[in-house]
Motif scaffolding. Structure first.
Motif, PDB file in Angstrom:
ATOM      1  N   THR A  44     109.330  67.607 -11.627  1.00  0.00           N
ATOM      2  CA  THR A  44     108.606  68.565 -10.725  1.00  0.00           C
ATOM      3  C   THR A  44     108.055  69.537 -11.287  1.00  0.00           C
ATOM      4  O   THR A  44     106.756  69.761 -11.123  1.00  0.00           O
ATOM      5  N   VAL A  45     108.618  70.134 -12.357  1.00  0.00           N
ATOM      6  CA  VAL A  45     107.939  71.158 -13.078  1.00  0.00           C
ATOM      7  C   VAL A  45     106.464  70.735 -13.864  1.00  0.00           C
ATOM      8  O   VAL A  45     105.611  71.442 -13.719  1.00  0.00           O
ATOM      9  N   SER A  46     106.802  69.459 -14.403  1.00  0.00           N
ATOM     10  CA  SER A  46     105.521  68.770 -15.127  1.00  0.00           C
ATOM     11  C   SER A  46     104.342  68.401 -13.995  1.00  0.00           C
ATOM     12  O   SER A  46     103.208  68.620 -14.180  1.00  0.00           O
ATOM     13  N   HIS A  47     104.895  68.158 -12.703  1.00  0.00           N
ATOM     14  CA  HIS A  47     103.871  67.957 -11.719  1.00  0.00           C
ATOM     15  C   HIS A  47     103.326  69.095 -11.245  1.00  0.00           C
ATOM     16  O   HIS A  47     101.952  69.215 -11.179  1.00  0.00           O
ATOM     17  N   PHE A  48     104.107  70.092 -11.047  1.00  0.00           N
ATOM     18  CA  PHE A  48     103.228  71.438 -10.617  1.00  0.00           C
ATOM     19  C   PHE A  48     102.241  71.793 -11.935  1.00  0.00           C
ATOM     20  O   PHE A  48     101.160  72.288 -11.434  1.00  0.00           O
ATOM     21  N   ASP A  49     102.577  71.713 -13.027  1.00  0.00           N
ATOM     22  CA  ASP A  49     101.632  72.070 -13.947  1.00  0.00           C
ATOM     23  C   ASP A  49     100.579  71.193 -13.904  1.00  0.00           C
ATOM     24  O   ASP A  49      99.381  71.760 -14.181  1.00  0.00           O
TER      25      ASP A  49
END
Ligand code: FEO
Length: 135
Positions: free
Chosen positions: A55-60
């Motif tokens: 999720t964090v990498s998707h948001f980035d």
């Protein structure tokens, strides 16, 4: 039966975003399955870790796209991402420490967030990115 049944209309017609949304749905479904099977803390914790990292990498990735093309809704969208990260961090910590279970209520929040966010604020940026040639 998966918690989130992916349907084509979930696509926002920005392929890198759609591919990752599908990956997110798969991970949420994997966590749901593990919960239903009564998997132990270490298995559940490992799936939660992967879901959070993804999720964090998707948001980035989304934020980088928005910045690159000067998307006017960037600040609001980023704030929505931060809210989810702030909600999930203590849940992740408590699950890892064995102090909290992944429950039906947690899964309900994740599913609602997924549908509302991807079909709301994410979908809004689709036409803007399409106009910039991102599809
Ligand atoms: Fe697909 Fe804004 O997260």
């Amino acid at each position: 039966m998966p918690l989130i049944n992916w349907i084509d209309s979930y696509n926002i017609n920005v392929s890198p975003v759609d591919t990752q949304h599908r990956g997110l749905a798969d991970l949420i479904n994997e966590l749901h399955d593990a919960m239903l099977k009564g998997a132990g803390t270490s298995v559940i914790g490992e799936v939660v870790d992967r879901l959070v990292d993804y999720t964090v990498s998707h948001f980035d990735m989304e934020e980088e796209l928005m910045r690159r093309y000067g998307y006017p809704g960037y600040d609001d969208h980023k704030r929505e991402h931060e809210k989810l990260v702030q909600w999930v961090a203590p849940v992740q910590q408590a699950v890892r420490a064995g102090k909290r279970q992944v429950t039906v209520d947690v899964m309900k929040v994740l599913k609602e967030w997924f549908i509302n966010h991807t079909q709301g604020i994410d979908r809004k940026m689709g036409p803007f990115l399409n106009d910039k040639g991102v599809c």
